[in-house]
Motif scaffolding. Structure first.
Motif, PDB file in Angstrom:
ATOM      1  N   ALA A  53       0.851  -1.194   0.000  1.00 46.80           N
ATOM      2  CA  ALA A  53       0.000   0.000   0.000  1.00 46.80           C
ATOM      3  C   ALA A  53       0.884   1.240   0.000  1.00 46.80           C
ATOM      4  CB  ALA A  53      -0.913   0.022   1.216  1.00 46.80           C
ATOM      5  N   GLY A  55       0.171   4.964   1.223  1.00 44.53           N
ATOM      6  CA  GLY A  55      -0.880   5.710   1.908  1.00 44.53           C
ATOM      7  C   GLY A  55      -2.075   4.813   2.118  1.00 44.53           C
ATOM      8  N   HIS A  56      -3.243   5.265   1.664  1.00 42.22           N
ATOM      9  CA  HIS A  56      -4.472   4.483   1.804  1.00 42.22           C
ATOM     10  C   HIS A  56      -4.757   3.633   0.572  1.00 42.22           C
ATOM     11  CE1 HIS A  56      -5.927   7.901   4.634  1.00 42.22           C
ATOM     12  NE2 HIS A  56      -5.097   7.087   5.251  1.00 42.22           N
ATOM     13  N   ASP A  57      -3.901   3.700  -0.425  1.00 41.86           N
ATOM     14  CA  ASP A  57      -4.154   3.023  -1.704  1.00 41.86           C
ATOM     15  C   ASP A  57      -3.460   1.671  -1.773  1.00 41.86           C
ATOM     16  OD1 ASP A  57      -5.602   5.233  -2.731  1.00 41.86           O
ATOM     17  OD2 ASP A  57      -3.726   6.218  -3.262  1.00 41.86           O
TER      18      ASP A  57
END
Length: 66
Positions: A53, A55-57
């Motif tokens: 990942a 960050g949040h991705d």
């Protein structure tokens, strides 16, 4: 003995990994002003996209296989 660790998405062939190792070792030797290729270790770690990942991705969502 320097160790170069490469973490990347899985999918490269052994030939591609060999080419990557050569470029990394040769670049390190150029940058350091010399050395012997046989004194280096290159370790490849193949990572699944769903295990990475930024960050949040999640990378499997951002870069789905085609």
């Amino acid at each position: 003995m320097p160790i170069i660790r490469v973490e990347m998405f899985k999918g490269r062939t052994p030939a591609q990994k060999k080419a990557i190792a050569k470029e990394l070792v040769d670049g390190f030797i150029r940058g350091a002003g010399g050395g012997s290729p046989s004194s280096f270790n290159v370790v490849f770690v193949d990572v699944e996209k769903h295990d990475w990942a930024v960050g949040h991705d999640m990378m499997n969502e951002k870069y789905p296989d085609k």
